[in-house]
Design a protein around this motif. Structure first.
Motif, PDB file in Angstrom:
ATOM      1  N   LEU A  33      55.200  69.209  51.046  1.00  0.00           N
ATOM      2  CA  LEU A  33      56.554  69.950  51.067  1.00  0.00           C
ATOM      3  C   LEU A  33      57.517  69.731  51.819  1.00  0.00           C
ATOM      4  O   LEU A  33      58.634  69.736  51.693  1.00  0.00           O
ATOM      5  CB  LEU A  33      55.919  71.426  51.577  1.00  0.00           C
ATOM      6  CG  LEU A  33      57.096  72.690  51.742  1.00  0.00           C
ATOM      7  CD1 LEU A  33      57.617  72.834  50.169  1.00  0.00           C
ATOM      8  CD2 LEU A  33      56.333  73.960  51.979  1.00  0.00           C
ATOM      9  N   VAL A  34      57.276  69.142  53.220  1.00  0.00           N
ATOM     10  CA  VAL A  34      58.225  68.651  54.196  1.00  0.00           C
ATOM     11  C   VAL A  34      59.036  67.518  53.476  1.00  0.00           C
ATOM     12  O   VAL A  34      60.146  67.545  53.702  1.00  0.00           O
ATOM     13  CB  VAL A  34      57.425  68.634  55.477  1.00  0.00           C
ATOM     14  CG1 VAL A  34      58.527  67.644  56.388  1.00  0.00           C
ATOM     15  CG2 VAL A  34      56.969  69.505  56.325  1.00  0.00           C
ATOM     16  N   ALA A  94      59.357  66.685  50.484  1.00  0.00           N
ATOM     17  CA  ALA A  94      60.099  67.451  49.307  1.00  0.00           C
ATOM     18  C   ALA A  94      61.279  68.146  49.769  1.00  0.00           C
ATOM     19  O   ALA A  94      62.496  67.869  49.234  1.00  0.00           O
ATOM     20  CB  ALA A  94      59.200  68.124  48.472  1.00  0.00           C
ATOM     21  N   LEU A  95      61.248  69.094  50.801  1.00  0.00           N
ATOM     22  CA  LEU A  95      62.370  69.648  51.212  1.00  0.00           C
ATOM     23  C   LEU A  95      63.201  68.743  51.862  1.00  0.00           C
ATOM     24  O   LEU A  95      64.602  69.097  51.765  1.00  0.00           O
ATOM     25  CB  LEU A  95      61.794  70.827  52.118  1.00  0.00           C
ATOM     26  CG  LEU A  95      61.167  72.108  51.656  1.00  0.00           C
ATOM     27  CD1 LEU A  95      60.645  72.781  52.706  1.00  0.00           C
ATOM     28  CD2 LEU A  95      62.379  72.648  51.083  1.00  0.00           C
ATOM     29  N   ASN A  96      63.076  67.743  52.834  1.00  0.00           N
ATOM     30  CA  ASN A  96      63.928  66.729  53.246  1.00  0.00           C
ATOM     31  C   ASN A  96      64.762  66.245  52.376  1.00  0.00           C
ATOM     32  O   ASN A  96      65.976  65.925  52.380  1.00  0.00           O
ATOM     33  CB  ASN A  96      63.179  65.890  54.004  1.00  0.00           C
ATOM     34  CG  ASN A  96      62.999  66.042  55.678  1.00  0.00           C
ATOM     35  OD1 ASN A  96      64.160  66.722  56.287  1.00  0.00           O
ATOM     36  ND2 ASN A  96      61.718  65.887  56.213  1.00  0.00           N
ATOM     37  N   VAL A  97      64.280  65.721  50.931  1.00  0.00           N
ATOM     38  CA  VAL A  97      64.702  65.094  50.109  1.00  0.00           C
ATOM     39  C   VAL A  97      65.841  66.046  49.218  1.00  0.00           C
ATOM     40  O   VAL A  97      66.910  65.629  49.136  1.00  0.00           O
ATOM     41  CB  VAL A  97      64.050  64.472  49.076  1.00  0.00           C
ATOM     42  CG1 VAL A  97      64.698  63.912  47.756  1.00  0.00           C
ATOM     43  CG2 VAL A  97      63.011  63.377  49.828  1.00  0.00           C
ATOM     44  N   TYR A  98      65.353  67.301  49.111  1.00  0.00           N
ATOM     45  CA  TYR A  98      66.245  68.312  48.528  1.00  0.00           C
ATOM     46  C   TYR A  98      67.160  68.738  49.259  1.00  0.00           C
ATOM     47  O   TYR A  98      68.462  68.707  48.806  1.00  0.00           O
ATOM     48  CB  TYR A  98      65.152  69.545  48.066  1.00  0.00           C
ATOM     49  CG  TYR A  98      65.761  70.551  47.359  1.00  0.00           C
ATOM     50  CD1 TYR A  98      66.180  70.624  46.120  1.00  0.00           C
ATOM     51  CD2 TYR A  98      66.348  71.672  48.282  1.00  0.00           C
ATOM     52  CE1 TYR A  98      66.765  71.586  45.514  1.00  0.00           C
ATOM     53  CE2 TYR A  98      67.096  72.914  47.635  1.00  0.00           C
ATOM     54  CZ  TYR A  98      67.424  72.489  46.452  1.00  0.00           C
ATOM     55  OH  TYR A  98      67.856  73.692  45.585  1.00  0.00           O
ATOM     56  N   ILE A  99      67.140  68.821  50.558  1.00  0.00           N
ATOM     57  CA  ILE A  99      68.265  69.432  51.269  1.00  0.00           C
ATOM     58  C   ILE A  99      69.261  68.090  51.655  1.00  0.00           C
ATOM     59  O   ILE A  99      70.348  68.452  51.324  1.00  0.00           O
ATOM     60  CB  ILE A  99      67.629  69.579  52.657  1.00  0.00           C
ATOM     61  CG1 ILE A  99      67.122  70.886  52.630  1.00  0.00           C
ATOM     62  CG2 ILE A  99      68.827  69.748  53.886  1.00  0.00           C
ATOM     63  CD1 ILE A  99      66.195  71.650  53.855  1.00  0.00           C
ATOM     64  N   ILE A 105      61.384  78.027  59.590  1.00  0.00           N
ATOM     65  CA  ILE A 105      61.281  76.863  59.398  1.00  0.00           C
ATOM     66  C   ILE A 105      60.694  76.243  60.518  1.00  0.00           C
ATOM     67  O   ILE A 105      59.703  75.320  60.262  1.00  0.00           O
ATOM     68  CB  ILE A 105      62.747  76.027  59.276  1.00  0.00           C
ATOM     69  CG1 ILE A 105      63.568  76.438  58.119  1.00  0.00           C
ATOM     70  CG2 ILE A 105      62.748  74.650  59.414  1.00  0.00           C
ATOM     71  CD1 ILE A 105      64.811  75.911  57.854  1.00  0.00           C
ATOM     72  N   ASN A 106      60.833  76.788  61.686  1.00  0.00           N
ATOM     73  CA  ASN A 106      60.325  76.029  62.889  1.00  0.00           C
ATOM     74  C   ASN A 106      58.884  76.531  62.827  1.00  0.00           C
ATOM     75  O   ASN A 106      57.971  75.606  63.497  1.00  0.00           O
ATOM     76  CB  ASN A 106      60.746  76.711  64.269  1.00  0.00           C
ATOM     77  CG  ASN A 106      62.309  76.500  64.568  1.00  0.00           C
ATOM     78  OD1 ASN A 106      62.716  75.100  64.152  1.00  0.00           O
ATOM     79  ND2 ASN A 106      62.963  76.963  65.182  1.00  0.00           N
ATOM     80  N   ALA A 107      58.278  77.657  62.344  1.00  0.00           N
ATOM     81  CA  ALA A 107      56.919  78.127  62.244  1.00  0.00           C
ATOM     82  C   ALA A 107      56.228  77.030  61.371  1.00  0.00           C
ATOM     83  O   ALA A 107      55.226  76.509  61.456  1.00  0.00           O
ATOM     84  CB  ALA A 107      56.881  79.332  61.431  1.00  0.00           C
ATOM     85  N   GLY A 108      57.261  76.766  60.456  1.00  0.00           N
ATOM     86  CA  GLY A 108      56.528  75.692  59.402  1.00  0.00           C
ATOM     87  C   GLY A 108      56.136  74.334  59.723  1.00  0.00           C
ATOM     88  O   GLY A 108      55.406  73.400  59.424  1.00  0.00           O
ATOM     89  N   LEU A 109      56.972  73.809  61.026  1.00  0.00           N
ATOM     90  CA  LEU A 109      56.943  72.667  61.741  1.00  0.00           C
ATOM     91  C   LEU A 109      55.819  72.655  62.713  1.00  0.00           C
ATOM     92  O   LEU A 109      55.655  71.469  63.538  1.00  0.00           O
ATOM     93  CB  LEU A 109      58.208  72.202  62.177  1.00  0.00           C
ATOM     94  CG  LEU A 109      59.456  72.092  61.269  1.00  0.00           C
ATOM     95  CD1 LEU A 109      60.551  71.568  62.065  1.00  0.00           C
ATOM     96  CD2 LEU A 109      58.928  70.893  60.301  1.00  0.00           C
TER      97      LEU A 109
END
Length: 259
Positions: free
Chosen positions: A238-239, A241-246, A214-218
């Motif tokens: 993606l970020v 979408a993932l925030n909403v999904y989580i 996750i940190n690498a993705g940020l």
């Protein structure tokens, strides 16, 4: 009777064709290019043999084997037959070109990794290369792992089947981003689910490895050039979408928008 004026000694034909005498002798042994034997016992070649040699050398340059040339090509007379065999060879060479381009791309990545300020081990480099070979443009995340996380990542990478379809997920991400799909909508959330499941399956319950991914993705600003084409889709689709999904699924790990 053969016109003596049109006969060539083996050395002369070798010079004409730009090959060695031993090559012509080998073609003779393989029944590809047979000389005539004169009354004096000398091996001579005709003008037709000069043309046949040129045909053999041309077909070899296209990647055909001597066996294919001898048994399948030289005696073909119809354009349809020639078209079929040349088309098959073209397809085979296209596949080889694609494979070579992939190898060149991996070598470029290897060179780029060795040029970074961070010292890189062979284990780390091979893991990056194998990840790339499996179609993962996110392979550079390995540089964010410590030695133990690298071992865990490498074990998962080398032992898992290719059914995670990393490349397929990346391709879908690019497609949705380019189409302007809403990351909070059904398609965006389906991709977020696939992504989240893929990352969790890969980290295999290792929380620290998951957080490193996750940190690498940020850390988008520090990504290498070869990952440039995926930066905007991850950052702007993606970020989100993932925030909403989580959030919608009550998961404990939050993802913030990268800088």
């Amino acid at each position: 009777m053969v016109n003596q004026e049109h006969l060539f000694a083996i050395g002369e034909l070798a010079r004409i064709g730009g090959v060695s005498v031993r090559t012509l002798q080998y073609y003779d042994e393989q029944d590809l290019l047979k000389p005539i034997i004169t009354k004096g016992g000398r091996r001579k070649y005709t003008r037709e043999d000069v043309l046949r040699l040129e045909q053999i050398l041309f077909l070899k340059s296209l990647g055909f084997s001597l066996e294919e040339i001898n048994e399948k090509i030289l005696d073909l007379n119809t354009s349809a037959d020639l078209k079929n065999i040349f088309t098959m060879q073209r397809n085979a060479l296209t596949g080889q070109i694609e494979q070579l381009n992939n190898i060149v791309g991996m070598l470029d990545t290897a060179i780029a990794e060795t040029n970074t300020d961070q010292e890189i081990s062979m284990d780390r480099l091979i893991t990056i290369m194998e990840s790339m070979r499996r179609g993962n443009p996110y392979a550079f995340v390995v540089r964010y792992f410590n030695d133990e996380q690298l071992k865990s990542f490498a074990f998962q990478l080398f032992t898992m089947p290719d059914n995670l379809k990393v490349k397929e997920v990346f391709d879908k991400l690019r497609e949705l981003y380019e189409k302007g799909v809403n990351p909070e909508g059904e398609e965006g959330q389906e991709l977020a689910k696939r992504w989240w499941n893929m990352v969790n399956e890969f980290s295999s319950g290792d929380f620290n490895l998951l957080m490193s991914l996750i940190n690498a993705g940020l850390d988008i600003p520090n990504w290498p050039d070869e990952a440039r084409d995926i930066q905007e889709p991850i950052k702007n689709f993606l970020v989100k979408a993932l925030n909403v999904y989580i959030h919608n699924n009550g998961l404990q790990i939050g993802i913030v928008k990268p800088k």
